[in-house]
Design a protein around this motif. Structure first.
Motif, PDB file in Angstrom:
ATOM      1  N   THR A  62     -11.128  -6.965   4.717  1.00 46.08           N
ATOM      2  CA  THR A  62     -10.676  -8.164   4.009  1.00 46.08           C
ATOM      3  C   THR A  62     -10.425  -7.863   2.536  1.00 46.08           C
ATOM      4  OG1 THR A  62     -11.958  -9.524   5.542  1.00 46.08           O
ATOM      5  CG2 THR A  62     -11.240 -10.573   3.493  1.00 46.08           C
ATOM      6  N   GLN A  63     -11.349  -7.160   1.889  1.00 52.55           N
ATOM      7  CA  GLN A  63     -11.189  -6.814   0.474  1.00 52.55           C
ATOM      8  C   GLN A  63      -9.952  -5.932   0.270  1.00 52.55           C
ATOM      9  OE1 GLN A  63     -15.049  -4.956   0.233  1.00 52.55           O
ATOM     10  NE2 GLN A  63     -15.905  -6.646  -1.003  1.00 52.55           N
ATOM     11  N   PHE A  64      -9.735  -4.991   1.175  1.00 51.86           N
ATOM     12  CA  PHE A  64      -8.579  -4.097   1.068  1.00 51.86           C
ATOM     13  C   PHE A  64      -7.280  -4.886   1.243  1.00 51.86           C
ATOM     14  CE2 PHE A  64      -5.600  -0.895   2.843  1.00 51.86           C
ATOM     15  CZ  PHE A  64      -5.554  -0.060   1.739  1.00 51.86           C
ATOM     16  N   ASP A  65      -7.244  -5.801   2.219  1.00 57.10           N
ATOM     17  CA  ASP A  65      -6.053  -6.630   2.440  1.00 57.10           C
ATOM     18  C   ASP A  65      -5.737  -7.474   1.200  1.00 57.10           C
ATOM     19  OD1 ASP A  65      -5.759  -5.618   4.993  1.00 57.10           O
ATOM     20  OD2 ASP A  65      -6.664  -7.351   5.990  1.00 57.10           O
ATOM     21  N   ILE A  66      -6.778  -8.035   0.569  1.00 56.83           N
ATOM     22  CA  ILE A  66      -6.591  -8.846  -0.640  1.00 56.83           C
ATOM     23  C   ILE A  66      -6.050  -7.977  -1.774  1.00 56.83           C
ATOM     24  CG2 ILE A  66      -7.831 -10.123  -2.454  1.00 56.83           C
ATOM     25  CD1 ILE A  66      -9.658 -11.206  -0.136  1.00 56.83           C
ATOM     26  N   LEU A  67      -6.594  -6.775  -1.918  1.00 52.96           N
ATOM     27  CA  LEU A  67      -6.114  -5.854  -2.959  1.00 52.96           C
ATOM     28  C   LEU A  67      -4.640  -5.523  -2.749  1.00 52.96           C
ATOM     29  CD1 LEU A  67      -6.858  -3.924  -5.403  1.00 52.96           C
ATOM     30  CD2 LEU A  67      -7.042  -2.168  -3.660  1.00 52.96           C
ATOM     31  N   LEU A  68      -4.270  -5.203  -1.506  1.00 52.33           N
ATOM     32  CA  LEU A  68      -2.861  -4.892  -1.222  1.00 52.33           C
ATOM     33  C   LEU A  68      -1.965  -6.087  -1.519  1.00 52.33           C
ATOM     34  CD1 LEU A  68      -2.687  -2.793   2.076  1.00 52.33           C
ATOM     35  CD2 LEU A  68      -2.218  -2.048  -0.241  1.00 52.33           C
ATOM     36  N   ALA A  69      -2.396  -7.270  -1.112  1.00 56.11           N
ATOM     37  CA  ALA A  69      -1.591  -8.477  -1.346  1.00 56.11           C
ATOM     38  C   ALA A  69      -1.439  -8.750  -2.845  1.00 56.11           C
ATOM     39  CB  ALA A  69      -2.232  -9.670  -0.653  1.00 56.11           C
ATOM     40  N   SER A  70      -2.448  -8.436  -3.632  1.00 54.72           N
ATOM     41  CA  SER A  70      -2.405  -8.697  -5.070  1.00 54.72           C
ATOM     42  C   SER A  70      -1.501  -7.717  -5.826  1.00 54.72           C
ATOM     43  CB  SER A  70      -3.817  -8.642  -5.660  1.00 54.72           C
ATOM     44  OG  SER A  70      -4.266  -7.296  -5.738  1.00 54.72           O
ATOM     45  N   MET A  71      -1.117  -6.643  -5.190  1.00 64.49           N
ATOM     46  CA  MET A  71      -0.311  -5.627  -5.872  1.00 64.49           C
ATOM     47  C   MET A  71       1.138  -6.074  -6.099  1.00 64.49           C
ATOM     48  SD  MET A  71      -1.779  -2.117  -4.179  1.00 64.49           S
ATOM     49  CE  MET A  71      -0.431  -1.129  -4.760  1.00 64.49           C
ATOM     50  N   LYS A  72       1.640  -7.038  -5.354  1.00 63.40           N
ATOM     51  CA  LYS A  72       2.987  -7.588  -5.473  1.00 63.40           C
ATOM     52  C   LYS A  72       4.054  -6.508  -5.624  1.00 63.40           C
ATOM     53  CE  LYS A  72       1.640 -12.116  -6.993  1.00 63.40           C
ATOM     54  NZ  LYS A  72       0.408 -12.475  -7.299  1.00 63.40           N
ATOM     55  N   GLU A  73       4.763  -6.493  -6.788  1.00 62.32           N
ATOM     56  CA  GLU A  73       5.874  -5.541  -6.953  1.00 62.32           C
ATOM     57  C   GLU A  73       5.410  -4.099  -7.082  1.00 62.32           C
ATOM     58  OE1 GLU A  73       4.512  -6.895 -10.856  1.00 62.32           O
ATOM     59  OE2 GLU A  73       5.423  -8.090  -9.279  1.00 62.32           O
ATOM     60  N   ASP A  74       4.118  -3.879  -7.355  1.00 61.73           N
ATOM     61  CA  ASP A  74       3.599  -2.510  -7.436  1.00 61.73           C
ATOM     62  C   ASP A  74       3.619  -1.798  -6.089  1.00 61.73           C
ATOM     63  OD1 ASP A  74       3.155  -2.522 -10.131  1.00 61.73           O
ATOM     64  OD2 ASP A  74       1.021  -2.997  -9.982  1.00 61.73           O
ATOM     65  N   LYS A  75       3.727  -2.556  -5.029  1.00 61.34           N
ATOM     66  CA  LYS A  75       3.728  -1.913  -3.704  1.00 61.34           C
ATOM     67  C   LYS A  75       5.142  -1.697  -3.173  1.00 61.34           C
ATOM     68  CE  LYS A  75       2.653  -6.162  -1.202  1.00 61.34           C
ATOM     69  NZ  LYS A  75       1.704  -6.822  -0.359  1.00 61.34           N
ATOM     70  N   ASP A  76       6.088  -1.536  -4.086  1.00 63.82           N
ATOM     71  CA  ASP A  76       7.465  -1.235  -3.718  1.00 63.82           C
ATOM     72  C   ASP A  76       7.498   0.059  -2.899  1.00 63.82           C
ATOM     73  OD1 ASP A  76      10.293  -1.250  -3.699  1.00 63.82           O
ATOM     74  OD2 ASP A  76      10.321   0.118  -5.414  1.00 63.82           O
ATOM     75  N   GLY A  77       8.085  -0.018  -1.728  1.00 66.54           N
ATOM     76  CA  GLY A  77       8.171   1.146  -0.853  1.00 66.54           C
ATOM     77  C   GLY A  77       7.179   1.109   0.294  1.00 66.54           C
ATOM     78  N   LEU A  78       6.174   0.240   0.173  1.00 72.24           N
ATOM     79  CA  LEU A  78       5.189   0.113   1.252  1.00 72.24           C
ATOM     80  C   LEU A  78       5.841  -0.624   2.415  1.00 72.24           C
ATOM     81  CD1 LEU A  78       2.291   0.339   2.354  1.00 72.24           C
ATOM     82  CD2 LEU A  78       1.786  -1.815   1.210  1.00 72.24           C
ATOM     83  N   ILE A  79       5.813  -0.015   3.576  1.00 74.97           N
ATOM     84  CA  ILE A  79       6.401  -0.646   4.751  1.00 74.97           C
ATOM     85  C   ILE A  79       5.345  -1.450   5.494  1.00 74.97           C
ATOM     86  CG2 ILE A  79       7.523  -0.237   6.976  1.00 74.97           C
ATOM     87  CD1 ILE A  79       8.860   2.221   5.643  1.00 74.97           C
ATOM     88  N   LYS A  80       4.217  -0.811   5.810  1.00 77.88           N
ATOM     89  CA  LYS A  80       3.157  -1.549   6.498  1.00 77.88           C
ATOM     90  C   LYS A  80       1.852  -0.772   6.444  1.00 77.88           C
ATOM     91  CE  LYS A  80       4.044   0.322  11.118  1.00 77.88           C
ATOM     92  NZ  LYS A  80       4.321   0.029  12.508  1.00 77.88           N
TER      93      LYS A  80
END
Length: 165
Positions: A62-80
């Motif tokens: 859950t904490q990891f999912d929240i961190l990923l969701a909070s990254m917004k435009e920083d996760k450009d290129g992340l597919i899944k």
């Protein structure tokens, strides 16, 4: 420690890796394999699983999912994020396997071996603990195919066969 895996665009891997490693609670890396290149008659590194980023963290799912969701435009290129039935963390068995195969930099180094009755006897390297898992040896390309499956494929490892000592 939990391990998670992200699948990303190849062109964005290094940028995403840098952003993830700027998060103090994450250690992100791309597992590499040391292999023999005949064209240069030497060793080189390549991704063990192209386009995948492995992450070690104390964060739970859950904490990891929240961190990923909070990254917004920083996760450009992340597919899944790779998940097994809503759980992305690797099993303890998979973590143990990777901890046995990879060095502290995430590299699956070459192992040294000699043959006895068409079976590899590992004398040095990470395959020492996985000798019984070798199902095929490619002497020409200095590779061992292991009876260890991850992401529905057999893991390959570099294996230099020398004459018996």
């Amino acid at each position: 420690m939990n391990w998670y895996i992200l699948f990303a665009l190849s062109a964005k891997l290094q940028k995403l890796l840098k952003i993830l490693n700027n998060k103090k609670e994450l250690y992100a890396f791309i597992p590499l394999i040391e292999y023999y290149r005949r064209d240069i008659k030497g060793y080189a590194l390549k991704p063990l699983f192209p386009s995948y980023i492995f992450i070690k963290t104390k964060l739970n799912q859950t904490q990891f999912d929240i961190l990923l969701a909070s990254m917004k435009e920083d996760k450009d290129g992340l597919i899944k994020q790779l998940k097994y039935k809503d759980v992305a963390a690797l099993s303890q068995e998979e973590i143990n396997m990777f901890e046995g195969l990879l060095d502290s930099f995430g590299v699956l180094k070459m192992s040294q071996a000699y043959l006895i009755h068409h079976k590899a006897k590992i004398i040095e390297g990470p395959l020492q603990d996985f000798e019984n898992e070798i199902i095929k040896i490619d002497k020409h390309n200095q590779l061992a195919y292991l009876n260890l499956k991850f992401m529905d494929r057999h893991i390959q490892a570099g294996l230099n066969i020398t004459s018996k000592i």
